[in-house]
Design a protein around this motif. Structure first.
Motif, PDB file in Angstrom:
ATOM      1  N   ALA A  44       1.410  18.789   3.897  1.00  0.00           N
ATOM      2  CA  ALA A  44       0.234  18.035   4.348  1.00  0.00           C
ATOM      3  C   ALA A  44      -0.281  17.110   3.248  1.00  0.00           C
ATOM      4  N   LEU A  45      -0.256  17.586   2.004  1.00  0.00           N
ATOM      5  CA  LEU A  45      -0.667  16.721   0.899  1.00  0.00           C
ATOM      6  C   LEU A  45       0.281  15.543   0.725  1.00  0.00           C
ATOM      7  N   TYR A  46       1.576  15.784   0.926  1.00  0.00           N
ATOM      8  CA  TYR A  46       2.537  14.681   0.854  1.00  0.00           C
ATOM      9  C   TYR A  46       2.238  13.652   1.943  1.00  0.00           C
ATOM     10  N   ALA A  47       1.960  14.134   3.155  1.00  0.00           N
ATOM     11  CA  ALA A  47       1.667  13.218   4.259  1.00  0.00           C
ATOM     12  C   ALA A  47       0.421  12.383   3.967  1.00  0.00           C
ATOM     13  N   ALA A  48      -0.566  12.963   3.302  1.00  0.00           N
ATOM     14  CA  ALA A  48      -1.762  12.204   2.937  1.00  0.00           C
ATOM     15  C   ALA A  48      -1.484  11.274   1.758  1.00  0.00           C
ATOM     16  N   ALA A  49      -0.623  11.694   0.839  1.00  0.00           N
ATOM     17  CA  ALA A  49      -0.330  10.889  -0.356  1.00  0.00           C
ATOM     18  C   ALA A  49       0.420   9.611  -0.008  1.00  0.00           C
ATOM     19  N   VAL A  50       1.092   9.586   1.126  1.00  0.00           N
ATOM     20  CA  VAL A  50       1.815   8.383   1.553  1.00  0.00           C
ATOM     21  C   VAL A  50       0.863   7.192   1.658  1.00  0.00           C
ATOM     22  N   PHE A  51      -0.400   7.462   1.983  1.00  0.00           N
ATOM     23  CA  PHE A  51      -1.359   6.387   2.209  1.00  0.00           C
ATOM     24  C   PHE A  51      -2.167   6.016   0.974  1.00  0.00           C
ATOM     25  N   LEU A  52      -1.943   6.691  -0.142  1.00  0.00           N
ATOM     26  CA  LEU A  52      -2.671   6.354  -1.363  1.00  0.00           C
ATOM     27  C   LEU A  52      -2.157   5.043  -1.949  1.00  0.00           C
ATOM     28  N   PRO A  53      -3.047   4.278  -2.578  1.00  0.00           N
ATOM     29  CA  PRO A  53      -2.595   3.035  -3.209  1.00  0.00           C
ATOM     30  C   PRO A  53      -1.594   3.330  -4.328  1.00  0.00           C
ATOM     31  N   GLY A  54      -0.542   2.580  -4.366  1.00  0.00           N
ATOM     32  CA  GLY A  54       0.483   2.762  -5.384  1.00  0.00           C
ATOM     33  C   GLY A  54       1.534   3.800  -5.024  1.00  0.00           C
ATOM     34  N   CYS A  55       1.404   4.439  -3.897  1.00  0.00           N
ATOM     35  CA  CYS A  55       2.364   5.470  -3.480  1.00  0.00           C
ATOM     36  C   CYS A  55       3.124   5.069  -2.225  1.00  0.00           C
ATOM     37  N   ARG A  56       3.257   3.783  -1.984  1.00  0.00           N
ATOM     38  CA  ARG A  56       3.939   3.306  -0.778  1.00  0.00           C
ATOM     39  C   ARG A  56       5.417   3.676  -0.776  1.00  0.00           C
ATOM     40  N   MET A  57       5.991   3.941  -1.934  1.00  0.00           N
ATOM     41  CA  MET A  57       7.407   4.319  -1.991  1.00  0.00           C
ATOM     42  C   MET A  57       7.642   5.659  -1.292  1.00  0.00           C
ATOM     43  N   LEU A  58       6.594   6.485  -1.190  1.00  0.00           N
ATOM     44  CA  LEU A  58       6.720   7.771  -0.519  1.00  0.00           C
ATOM     45  C   LEU A  58       6.958   7.629   0.983  1.00  0.00           C
ATOM     46  N   ALA A  59       6.666   6.448   1.532  1.00  0.00           N
ATOM     47  CA  ALA A  59       6.864   6.216   2.956  1.00  0.00           C
ATOM     48  C   ALA A  59       8.314   5.866   3.292  1.00  0.00           C
ATOM     49  N   HIS A  60       9.142   5.657   2.294  1.00  0.00           N
ATOM     50  CA  HIS A  60      10.551   5.327   2.530  1.00  0.00           C
ATOM     51  C   HIS A  60      11.238   6.514   3.212  1.00  0.00           C
ATOM     52  N   PRO A  61      12.093   6.252   4.200  1.00  0.00           N
ATOM     53  CA  PRO A  61      12.750   7.361   4.909  1.00  0.00           C
ATOM     54  C   PRO A  61      13.526   8.317   4.006  1.00  0.00           C
ATOM     55  N   ALA A  62      14.126   7.821   2.945  1.00  0.00           N
ATOM     56  CA  ALA A  62      14.863   8.708   2.041  1.00  0.00           C
ATOM     57  C   ALA A  62      13.909   9.664   1.318  1.00  0.00           C
ATOM     58  N   CYS A  63      12.737   9.156   0.920  1.00  0.00           N
ATOM     59  CA  CYS A  63      11.744  10.018   0.269  1.00  0.00           C
ATOM     60  C   CYS A  63      11.204  11.046   1.249  1.00  0.00           C
ATOM     61  N   ARG A  64      10.964  10.633   2.483  1.00  0.00           N
ATOM     62  CA  ARG A  64      10.472  11.575   3.493  1.00  0.00           C
ATOM     63  C   ARG A  64      11.505  12.670   3.770  1.00  0.00           C
ATOM     64  N   LEU A  65      12.751  12.283   3.872  1.00  0.00           N
ATOM     65  CA  LEU A  65      13.809  13.265   4.101  1.00  0.00           C
ATOM     66  C   LEU A  65      13.913  14.233   2.929  1.00  0.00           C
ATOM     67  N   ALA A  66      13.876  13.698   1.716  1.00  0.00           N
ATOM     68  CA  ALA A  66      13.959  14.551   0.526  1.00  0.00           C
ATOM     69  C   ALA A  66      12.761  15.499   0.442  1.00  0.00           C
ATOM     70  N   ALA A  67      11.573  15.013   0.763  1.00  0.00           N
ATOM     71  CA  ALA A  67      10.383  15.869   0.723  1.00  0.00           C
ATOM     72  C   ALA A  67      10.462  16.958   1.790  1.00  0.00           C
TER      73      ALA A  67
END
Length: 106
Positions: A44-67
């Protein structure tokens, strides 16, 4: 600026927990509810962190799959077949998404 509402984070936490719990039950693993809750909170924290400024790379499908794989592997520790349990979590997640879409369209 993107706003992340607390109720969405709590809903994500509940869904993550239930998906991990269902996976553990289907796989016949011993239930460690504390570990499942902790890993669901991290998801849940990862899902919220996707929307933080400077953390847009977390929205990449490869990052989501790895997480997703990392959360599943930490919550459901089994070493024999490392891809079986994450695949089951993703299968259950897709099934839940399909059921919710069918309910909305009905």
């Amino acid at each position: 600026m993107t706003v992340v509402y607390l109720d969405r984070v709590v809903l994500n936490l509940a869904v993550d927990y239930l998906l991990l719990l269902a996976t553990a039950r289907l796989a016949g693993l011993p239930l460690r509810r504390g570990r499942l809750a902790l890993e669901a909170a991290l998801g849940a924290l990862y899902a919220a962190a996707v929307f933080l400024p400077g953390c847009r790379m977390l929205a990449h499908p490869a990052c989501r799959l790895a997480a997703g794989v990392a959360v599943c592997r930490m919550a459901l520790r089994r070493g024999r077949r490392p891809w079986r349990l994450p695949a089951l979590v993703f299968l259950l997640s897709g099934a839940l998404a399909g059921l919710l879409l069918a309910a909305v369209l009905a």
